[in-house]
Design a protein around this motif. Structure first.
Motif, PDB file in Angstrom:
ATOM      1  N   ILE A 184      28.984 128.327  48.282  1.00 31.61           N
ATOM      2  CA  ILE A 184      28.646 128.865  49.602  1.00 31.61           C
ATOM      3  C   ILE A 184      27.155 128.650  49.818  1.00 31.61           C
ATOM      4  O   ILE A 184      26.338 129.108  49.015  1.00 31.61           O
ATOM      5  CB  ILE A 184      28.993 130.360  49.691  1.00 31.61           C
ATOM      6  CG1 ILE A 184      30.501 130.578  49.488  1.00 31.61           C
ATOM      7  CG2 ILE A 184      28.552 130.931  51.044  1.00 31.61           C
ATOM      8  CD1 ILE A 184      30.888 132.045  49.361  1.00 31.61           C
ATOM      9  N   LEU A 185      26.807 127.951  50.886  1.00 28.59           N
ATOM     10  CA  LEU A 185      25.409 127.637  51.196  1.00 28.59           C
ATOM     11  C   LEU A 185      25.040 128.262  52.537  1.00 28.59           C
ATOM     12  O   LEU A 185      25.810 128.210  53.487  1.00 28.59           O
ATOM     13  CB  LEU A 185      25.191 126.122  51.260  1.00 28.59           C
ATOM     14  CG  LEU A 185      25.638 125.304  50.045  1.00 28.59           C
ATOM     15  CD1 LEU A 185      25.395 123.814  50.291  1.00 28.59           C
ATOM     16  CD2 LEU A 185      24.902 125.761  48.793  1.00 28.59           C
ATOM     17  N   THR A 186      23.860 128.836  52.609  1.00 30.27           N
ATOM     18  CA  THR A 186      23.370 129.439  53.844  1.00 30.27           C
ATOM     19  C   THR A 186      22.365 128.513  54.514  1.00 30.27           C
ATOM     20  O   THR A 186      21.365 128.130  53.896  1.00 30.27           O
ATOM     21  CB  THR A 186      22.700 130.800  53.562  1.00 30.27           C
ATOM     22  OG1 THR A 186      23.682 131.697  53.012  1.00 30.27           O
ATOM     23  CG2 THR A 186      22.133 131.400  54.835  1.00 30.27           C
ATOM     24  N   LEU A 187      22.632 128.152  55.764  1.00 28.25           N
ATOM     25  CA  LEU A 187      21.672 127.364  56.529  1.00 28.25           C
ATOM     26  C   LEU A 187      20.645 128.331  57.120  1.00 28.25           C
ATOM     27  O   LEU A 187      20.892 128.988  58.121  1.00 28.25           O
ATOM     28  CB  LEU A 187      22.373 126.570  57.640  1.00 28.25           C
ATOM     29  CG  LEU A 187      23.346 125.491  57.174  1.00 28.25           C
ATOM     30  CD1 LEU A 187      23.775 124.619  58.353  1.00 28.25           C
ATOM     31  CD2 LEU A 187      22.739 124.615  56.081  1.00 28.25           C
ATOM     32  N   SER A 188      19.509 128.423  56.469  1.00 33.25           N
ATOM     33  CA  SER A 188      18.463 129.364  56.870  1.00 33.25           C
ATOM     34  C   SER A 188      17.329 128.604  57.556  1.00 33.25           C
ATOM     35  O   SER A 188      17.137 127.406  57.321  1.00 33.25           O
ATOM     36  CB  SER A 188      17.929 130.117  55.653  1.00 33.25           C
ATOM     37  OG  SER A 188      17.517 129.202  54.648  1.00 33.25           O
ATOM     38  N   PRO A 189      16.578 129.277  58.436  1.00 28.54           N
ATOM     39  CA  PRO A 189      15.473 128.605  59.126  1.00 28.54           C
ATOM     40  C   PRO A 189      14.510 127.951  58.137  1.00 28.54           C
ATOM     41  O   PRO A 189      14.092 128.562  57.150  1.00 28.54           O
ATOM     42  CB  PRO A 189      14.791 129.745  59.885  1.00 28.54           C
ATOM     43  CG  PRO A 189      15.882 130.738  60.136  1.00 28.54           C
ATOM     44  CD  PRO A 189      16.730 130.677  58.903  1.00 28.54           C
ATOM     45  N   GLY A 190      14.205 126.683  58.375  1.00 27.46           N
ATOM     46  CA  GLY A 190      13.261 125.965  57.533  1.00 27.46           C
ATOM     47  C   GLY A 190      13.840 125.334  56.300  1.00 27.46           C
ATOM     48  O   GLY A 190      13.087 124.747  55.500  1.00 27.46           O
ATOM     49  N   ILE A 191      15.160 125.408  56.093  1.00 26.98           N
ATOM     50  CA  ILE A 191      15.733 124.804  54.888  1.00 26.98           C
ATOM     51  C   ILE A 191      15.453 123.305  54.896  1.00 26.98           C
ATOM     52  O   ILE A 191      15.696 122.614  55.888  1.00 26.98           O
ATOM     53  CB  ILE A 191      17.248 125.089  54.796  1.00 26.98           C
ATOM     54  CG1 ILE A 191      17.814 124.565  53.473  1.00 26.98           C
ATOM     55  CG2 ILE A 191      18.005 124.523  55.995  1.00 26.98           C
ATOM     56  CD1 ILE A 191      19.263 124.976  53.224  1.00 26.98           C
ATOM     57  N   PRO A 192      14.916 122.753  53.826  1.00 26.94           N
ATOM     58  CA  PRO A 192      14.601 121.315  53.807  1.00 26.94           C
ATOM     59  C   PRO A 192      15.865 120.466  53.734  1.00 26.94           C
ATOM     60  O   PRO A 192      16.785 120.773  52.965  1.00 26.94           O
ATOM     61  CB  PRO A 192      13.764 121.150  52.532  1.00 26.94           C
ATOM     62  CG  PRO A 192      13.362 122.530  52.127  1.00 26.94           C
ATOM     63  CD  PRO A 192      14.446 123.438  52.610  1.00 26.94           C
ATOM     64  N   ALA A 193      15.889 119.412  54.506  1.00 27.84           N
ATOM     65  CA  ALA A 193      17.047 118.522  54.493  1.00 27.84           C
ATOM     66  C   ALA A 193      17.277 117.937  53.117  1.00 27.84           C
ATOM     67  O   ALA A 193      18.434 117.790  52.665  1.00 27.84           O
ATOM     68  CB  ALA A 193      16.858 117.415  55.522  1.00 27.84           C
ATOM     69  N   GLU A 194      16.179 117.617  52.400  1.00 26.58           N
ATOM     70  CA  GLU A 194      16.344 117.012  51.082  1.00 26.58           C
ATOM     71  C   GLU A 194      16.950 117.992  50.078  1.00 26.58           C
ATOM     72  O   GLU A 194      17.673 117.603  49.160  1.00 26.58           O
ATOM     73  CB  GLU A 194      15.021 116.461  50.557  1.00 26.58           C
ATOM     74  CG  GLU A 194      13.894 117.471  50.409  1.00 26.58           C
ATOM     75  CD  GLU A 194      13.028 117.597  51.660  1.00 26.58           C
ATOM     76  OE1 GLU A 194      11.855 117.998  51.512  1.00 26.58           O
ATOM     77  OE2 GLU A 194      13.535 117.297  52.769  1.00 26.58           O
ATOM     78  N   ALA A 195      16.671 119.293  50.254  1.00 26.30           N
ATOM     79  CA  ALA A 195      17.269 120.293  49.368  1.00 26.30           C
ATOM     80  C   ALA A 195      18.761 120.422  49.652  1.00 26.30           C
ATOM     81  O   ALA A 195      19.581 120.514  48.725  1.00 26.30           O
ATOM     82  CB  ALA A 195      16.571 121.639  49.554  1.00 26.30           C
ATOM     83  N   LEU A 196      19.120 120.416  50.924  1.00 27.01           N
ATOM     84  CA  LEU A 196      20.528 120.487  51.295  1.00 27.01           C
ATOM     85  C   LEU A 196      21.280 119.264  50.777  1.00 27.01           C
ATOM     86  O   LEU A 196      22.385 119.386  50.235  1.00 27.01           O
ATOM     87  CB  LEU A 196      20.653 120.593  52.817  1.00 27.01           C
ATOM     88  CG  LEU A 196      22.067 120.746  53.376  1.00 27.01           C
ATOM     89  CD1 LEU A 196      22.730 122.006  52.843  1.00 27.01           C
ATOM     90  CD2 LEU A 196      22.033 120.771  54.907  1.00 27.01           C
ATOM     91  N   ARG A 197      20.680 118.085  50.911  1.00 29.82           N
ATOM     92  CA  ARG A 197      21.330 116.873  50.426  1.00 29.82           C
ATOM     93  C   ARG A 197      21.516 116.927  48.905  1.00 29.82           C
ATOM     94  O   ARG A 197      22.577 116.559  48.383  1.00 29.82           O
ATOM     95  CB  ARG A 197      20.514 115.638  50.798  1.00 29.82           C
ATOM     96  CG  ARG A 197      21.210 114.316  50.410  1.00 29.82           C
ATOM     97  CD  ARG A 197      20.368 113.102  50.764  1.00 29.82           C
ATOM     98  NE  ARG A 197      20.163 112.949  52.183  1.00 29.82           N
ATOM     99  CZ  ARG A 197      21.051 112.396  53.018  1.00 29.82           C
ATOM    100  NH1 ARG A 197      22.212 111.961  52.554  1.00 29.82           N
ATOM    101  NH2 ARG A 197      20.766 112.275  54.296  1.00 29.82           N
ATOM    102  N   ALA A 198      20.505 117.410  48.192  1.00 29.31           N
ATOM    103  CA  ALA A 198      20.600 117.492  46.738  1.00 29.31           C
ATOM    104  C   ALA A 198      21.739 118.408  46.309  1.00 29.31           C
ATOM    105  O   ALA A 198      22.477 118.112  45.355  1.00 29.31           O
ATOM    106  CB  ALA A 198      19.270 117.974  46.157  1.00 29.31           C
ATOM    107  N   MET A 199      21.895 119.528  47.014  1.00 31.08           N
ATOM    108  CA  MET A 199      22.980 120.448  46.676  1.00 31.08           C
ATOM    109  C   MET A 199      24.330 119.818  46.972  1.00 31.08           C
ATOM    110  O   MET A 199      25.250 119.852  46.141  1.00 31.08           O
ATOM    111  CB  MET A 199      22.800 121.760  47.436  1.00 31.08           C
ATOM    112  CG  MET A 199      21.652 122.617  46.922  1.00 31.08           C
ATOM    113  SD  MET A 199      21.544 124.239  47.715  1.00 31.08           S
ATOM    114  CE  MET A 199      20.838 123.788  49.317  1.00 31.08           C
TER     115      MET A 199
END
Length: 281
Positions: A184-199
């Motif tokens: 479960i991932l939370t899209l929070s303000p300012g989340i880096p795209a590269e961090a989301l991609r890595a996960m």
């Protein structure tokens, strides 16, 4: 009457030790047996070791399901810790959909013998097995709650749970939990795209907690990450960060880019229910 008790662990069966609360075998089994009507045939499946519910996961859901299905004519009570009760409630509700079983989950915020809620919750669970209504329920704080949409909304109060209404589940594609990498991932303000991609690169799929009725940041890099993940075959399912109300795609223009990536709509599902949906479908 035949009763199957599955005791997984949790606060309800703990005692004071020099290191703090720890589980003790026999405590829950004896408390249940003392409350049953004369003539009840009690069968007990006790986890060894007993688990804090923080350690409960897919292999334990499979063990519960195997045990329930091996006793087709028994009423079922499962004693379980509260921290992951919502996950186990969703897991059993969806995996057993259409099998016409009645399962009562039970736990407590204080252990048996501590003048708290454990005894009354057990009494409620035992009274609840008399009904023939199929489904998975939680006996807690004087209420019998549908377990498919549980939310633990308070970390200390005896009245710790709510249940959010869920759509009636159809038969899942799978009836057991296979090994999959989900989160479960939370899209929070300012989340880096590269961090989301890595996960997402390390996962087979994910539940995405987004804003309100279905909005998300209109960040081109993040939208590309999500689109790429969907195109690569990863299952992504969105739910609201709000406890109640669910998602209504199209209600706000701010969500148009997000829904254009191909992410599935989880509707009114809780994050826990959406995660189980990904596991079984």
């Amino acid at each position: 009457m035949k009763l199957l008790l599955i005791h997984t662990g949790g606060t309800i069966g703990m005692v004071e030790t020099p290191e703090g609360l720890a589980p003790r075998k026999g405590l829950v089994e004896d408390a249940i047996a003392a409350r049953l009507p004369t003539g009840t045939d009690l069968r007990a499946e006790v986890f060894d070791p007993l688990l804090d519910s923080a350690d409960v996961g897919p292999i334990h859901w499979n063990r519960m399901l195997d045990t329930i299905r091996s006793h087709p004519d028994a009423a079922v009570i499962i004693t379980h810790g509260t921290d992951t009760m919502a996950f186990s409630g969703a897991a059993l509700s969806q995996a057993l959909a259409g099998e016409n079983r009645r399962v009562i989950l039970c736990g407590s915020m204080l252990p048996l013998g501590h003048g708290g809620d454990a005894e009354t919750n057990l009494d409620l669970a035992i009274s609840a097995i008399a009904s023939q209504e199929p489904g998975v329920f939680l006996a807690f704080a004087g209420k019998l709650l549908a377990a498919d949409g549980l939310v633990k909304h308070h970390s200390h109060d005896a009245d710790a749970f709510r249940s959010q209404p869920q759509a009636t589940p159809g038969a899942p594609k799978r009836r057991m939990f296979e090994e999959r990498k989900l989160a479960i991932l939370t899209l929070s303000p300012g989340i880096p795209a590269e961090a989301l991609r890595a996960m997402l690169d390390t996962l087979d799929g994910a539940v995405l907690r987004i804003f309100g009725a279905g909005t998300a940041m209109n960040d081109a890099e993040i939208l590309q990450v999500l689109s790429d993940a969907v195109k690569s075959g990863k299952a992504l399912r969105a739910v609201s960060q709000c406890e109640a109300g669910g998602l209504s795609p199209g209600a706000y223009a701010a969500g148009a880019g997000f829904w254009g990536t191909g992410v599935e709509n989880g509707g009114t599902q809780t994050p826990e229910a959406a995660l189980i949906h990904l596991w079984l479908n």
